[in-house]
Design a protein around this motif. Structure first.
Motif, PDB file in Angstrom:
ATOM      1  N   LEU A 154      38.881 -41.081 -12.491  1.00 26.60           N
ATOM      2  CA  LEU A 154      38.713 -40.247 -11.403  1.00 26.60           C
ATOM      3  C   LEU A 154      39.443 -41.120 -10.046  1.00 26.60           C
ATOM      4  N   ASP A 155      40.080 -42.255 -10.266  1.00 18.33           N
ATOM      5  CA  ASP A 155      40.564 -42.888  -9.400  1.00 18.33           C
ATOM      6  C   ASP A 155      42.072 -43.576  -9.757  1.00 18.33           C
ATOM      7  N   PRO A 156      43.122 -43.559  -9.047  1.00 18.60           N
ATOM      8  CA  PRO A 156      44.451 -43.990  -9.573  1.00 18.60           C
ATOM      9  C   PRO A 156      44.289 -45.717  -9.531  1.00 18.60           C
ATOM     10  N   GLU A 157      43.406 -46.346  -8.923  1.00 20.01           N
ATOM     11  CA  GLU A 157      43.164 -47.479  -9.100  1.00 20.01           C
ATOM     12  C   GLU A 157      42.803 -48.039 -10.319  1.00 20.01           C
ATOM     13  N   MET A 158      42.345 -47.372 -11.179  1.00 17.72           N
ATOM     14  CA  MET A 158      42.211 -47.716 -12.816  1.00 17.72           C
ATOM     15  C   MET A 158      43.552 -47.623 -13.237  1.00 17.72           C
ATOM     16  N   ILE A 159      44.675 -47.223 -12.671  1.00 15.20           N
ATOM     17  CA  ILE A 159      46.148 -47.481 -13.363  1.00 15.20           C
ATOM     18  C   ILE A 159      46.700 -48.524 -12.636  1.00 15.20           C
ATOM     19  N   ARG A 160      46.513 -48.496 -11.449  1.00 17.18           N
ATOM     20  CA  ARG A 160      47.095 -49.816 -10.732  1.00 17.18           C
ATOM     21  C   ARG A 160      46.583 -50.982 -11.179  1.00 17.18           C
ATOM     22  N   LEU A 161      45.409 -51.089 -11.549  1.00 18.43           N
ATOM     23  CA  LEU A 161      44.846 -52.519 -11.862  1.00 18.43           C
ATOM     24  C   LEU A 161      45.471 -53.308 -13.356  1.00 18.43           C
ATOM     25  N   VAL A 162      46.464 -52.516 -14.006  1.00 23.22           N
ATOM     26  CA  VAL A 162      47.136 -52.872 -15.025  1.00 23.22           C
ATOM     27  C   VAL A 162      48.584 -53.066 -14.503  1.00 23.22           C
ATOM     28  N   GLY A 163      48.976 -52.714 -13.463  1.00 30.00           N
ATOM     29  CA  GLY A 163      50.310 -52.946 -12.928  1.00 30.00           C
ATOM     30  C   GLY A 163      51.139 -51.713 -13.001  1.00 30.00           C
ATOM     31  N   ILE A 164      50.454 -50.601 -13.388  1.00 28.27           N
ATOM     32  CA  ILE A 164      51.368 -49.461 -13.258  1.00 28.27           C
ATOM     33  C   ILE A 164      51.027 -48.580 -12.111  1.00 28.27           C
ATOM     34  N   ASP A 165      52.423 -48.324 -11.343  1.00 26.12           N
ATOM     35  CA  ASP A 165      52.312 -47.364 -10.389  1.00 26.12           C
ATOM     36  C   ASP A 165      52.062 -46.110 -10.656  1.00 26.12           C
ATOM     37  N   PRO A 166      51.030 -45.336 -10.369  1.00 28.39           N
ATOM     38  CA  PRO A 166      51.236 -43.831 -10.882  1.00 28.39           C
ATOM     39  C   PRO A 166      52.051 -43.001 -10.296  1.00 28.39           C
ATOM     40  N   ARG A 167      52.658 -43.226  -9.043  1.00 25.84           N
ATOM     41  CA  ARG A 167      53.531 -42.417  -8.434  1.00 25.84           C
ATOM     42  C   ARG A 167      54.911 -42.508  -9.153  1.00 25.84           C
ATOM     43  N   GLU A 168      55.101 -43.723  -9.955  1.00 26.24           N
ATOM     44  CA  GLU A 168      56.317 -44.167 -10.501  1.00 26.24           C
ATOM     45  C   GLU A 168      56.461 -43.315 -12.242  1.00 26.24           C
ATOM     46  N   GLU A 169      55.294 -42.813 -12.642  1.00 25.30           N
ATOM     47  CA  GLU A 169      55.308 -42.343 -14.009  1.00 25.30           C
ATOM     48  C   GLU A 169      55.753 -40.996 -13.838  1.00 25.30           C
ATOM     49  N   ARG A 170      56.440 -40.457 -14.915  1.00 19.89           N
ATOM     50  CA  ARG A 170      56.859 -39.249 -15.186  1.00 19.89           C
ATOM     51  C   ARG A 170      55.439 -38.355 -15.330  1.00 19.89           C
ATOM     52  N   ILE A 171      54.674 -38.675 -16.526  1.00 24.87           N
ATOM     53  CA  ILE A 171      53.358 -37.876 -16.884  1.00 24.87           C
ATOM     54  C   ILE A 171      52.564 -38.846 -16.552  1.00 24.87           C
ATOM     55  N   LEU A 172      51.226 -38.364 -16.347  1.00 26.06           N
ATOM     56  CA  LEU A 172      49.917 -39.112 -16.359  1.00 26.06           C
ATOM     57  C   LEU A 172      48.844 -38.329 -16.729  1.00 26.06           C
ATOM     58  N   VAL A 173      48.100 -38.736 -18.090  1.00 24.36           N
ATOM     59  CA  VAL A 173      47.114 -38.034 -18.635  1.00 24.36           C
ATOM     60  C   VAL A 173      46.130 -38.507 -17.968  1.00 24.36           C
ATOM     61  N   VAL A 174      45.311 -37.558 -17.529  1.00 22.88           N
ATOM     62  CA  VAL A 174      43.946 -38.163 -16.812  1.00 22.88           C
ATOM     63  C   VAL A 174      42.680 -37.500 -17.483  1.00 22.88           C
ATOM     64  N   LYS A 175      41.795 -38.287 -18.037  1.00 21.05           N
ATOM     65  CA  LYS A 175      40.569 -37.987 -18.658  1.00 21.05           C
ATOM     66  C   LYS A 175      39.480 -37.511 -17.578  1.00 21.05           C
ATOM     67  N   SER A 176      39.528 -36.485 -17.017  1.00 26.14           N
ATOM     68  CA  SER A 176      38.515 -35.943 -16.103  1.00 26.14           C
ATOM     69  C   SER A 176      38.597 -34.584 -16.142  1.00 26.14           C
ATOM     70  N   THR A 177      37.430 -33.696 -15.573  1.00 26.05           N
ATOM     71  CA  THR A 177      37.709 -32.290 -15.301  1.00 26.05           C
ATOM     72  C   THR A 177      37.610 -31.845 -14.022  1.00 26.05           C
ATOM     73  N   ILE A 178      37.107 -32.556 -13.006  1.00 29.86           N
ATOM     74  CA  ILE A 178      37.098 -32.239 -11.871  1.00 29.86           C
ATOM     75  C   ILE A 178      37.309 -33.310 -10.737  1.00 29.86           C
ATOM     76  N   HIS A 179      36.661 -34.445 -11.039  1.00 26.62           N
ATOM     77  CA  HIS A 179      36.393 -35.493  -9.924  1.00 26.62           C
ATOM     78  C   HIS A 179      37.791 -36.110  -9.914  1.00 26.62           C
ATOM     79  N   TYR A 180      38.872 -36.250 -10.638  1.00 25.59           N
ATOM     80  CA  TYR A 180      40.029 -36.835 -10.457  1.00 25.59           C
ATOM     81  C   TYR A 180      40.775 -36.063  -9.394  1.00 25.59           C
ATOM     82  N   ARG A 181      40.412 -34.837  -9.115  1.00 26.73           N
ATOM     83  CA  ARG A 181      41.416 -34.075  -8.172  1.00 26.73           C
ATOM     84  C   ARG A 181      41.434 -34.743  -6.858  1.00 26.73           C
TER      85      ARG A 181
END
Length: 222
Positions: A154-181
């Motif tokens: 539900l938070d992009p920080e879960m991606i950034r913590l391993v050094g990945i910039d979510p804005r630079e990715e072509r595709i992000l698979v997010v396991k969430s139904t609503i809270h991620y929005r």
């Protein structure tokens, strides 16, 4: 009543896995968020669903991150191997048979983390998050974030913590139904809700109902 008259408007239709991934790969803009809405741990799902990951690997998708697969066993194996190591191991599909079978992945351990972060999105802002030992297993352009503690993305920080910039990715698979929005809508070019298997699926045709009076909407078109 008014609700009954408008019942067909309440039905939700997500996009089948292959169609969703193909659509994401055709789009020029990014990041494209593929919402794995049926594998939302907040809704009781396993958090280790594999079907979108399997399709990304099959198509050798470039610049895709799967966030996050709850698989403490795989995260531990990557941690033991060490950063930079090449490993072959089964990923996901270990909780039950409702979210896709394990997929065997050969890849490089590109990042390791203790899984501690601070929520930066609108939900839980400023509060600590603890994913436990975390690893990134990268197979070609597909990066799989493996976490040890079960938590929906539900938070992009879960991606950034391993050094990945979510804005630079072509595709992000997010396991969430609503809270991620709340946190992902501002950075996503497009959001595609995917009809993958899982206990939090909105596709009721995926389930068997034994103790229900029929006909009943929406299981029956009445």
């Amino acid at each position: 009543t008014v609700a009954w008259e408008h019942r067909h408007e309440f039905r939700h239709h997500a996009v089948p896995v292959r169609e969703a991934v193909a659509q994401a790969l055709r789009l020029d803009a990014g990041p494209i968020v593929l919402a794995d809405i049926a594998d939302n741990t907040g809704g009781g799902a396993a958090g280790d669903g594999t079907e979108i990951l399997r399709e990304l690997l099959r198509l050798e998708a470039p610049s895709a991150t799967v966030a996050c697969v709850w698989d403490a066993e795989a995260a531990e194996a990557c941690t033991r191997a060490g950063r930079g190591a090449t490993v072959t191991l089964p990923v996901g599909g270990k909780v039950d048979d409702r979210h896709g079978a394990s997929v065997t992945v050969t890849g490089r351990v590109s990042a390791l983390s203790d899984g501690n972060f601070v929520h930066g999105g609108p939900m839980l802002r400023g509060l600590p998050g603890r994913l436990g030992p975390t690893a990134v297993l990268q197979a070609g352009g597909v990066k799989i974030i493996l976490i040890s503690n079960r938590w929906q993305t539900l938070d992009p920080e879960m991606i950034r913590l391993v050094g990945i910039d979510p804005r630079e990715e072509r595709i992000l698979v997010v396991k969430s139904t609503i809270h991620y929005r709340a946190a992902f809508e501002p950075l996503a070019a497009v959001i595609i809700e995917v009809d993958a298997p899982g206990l939090s699926s909105s596709n009721l045709e995926r389930f068997e109902f034994a103790h229900v009076r029929r006909p009943i909407f929406p299981l029956d078109d009445i």
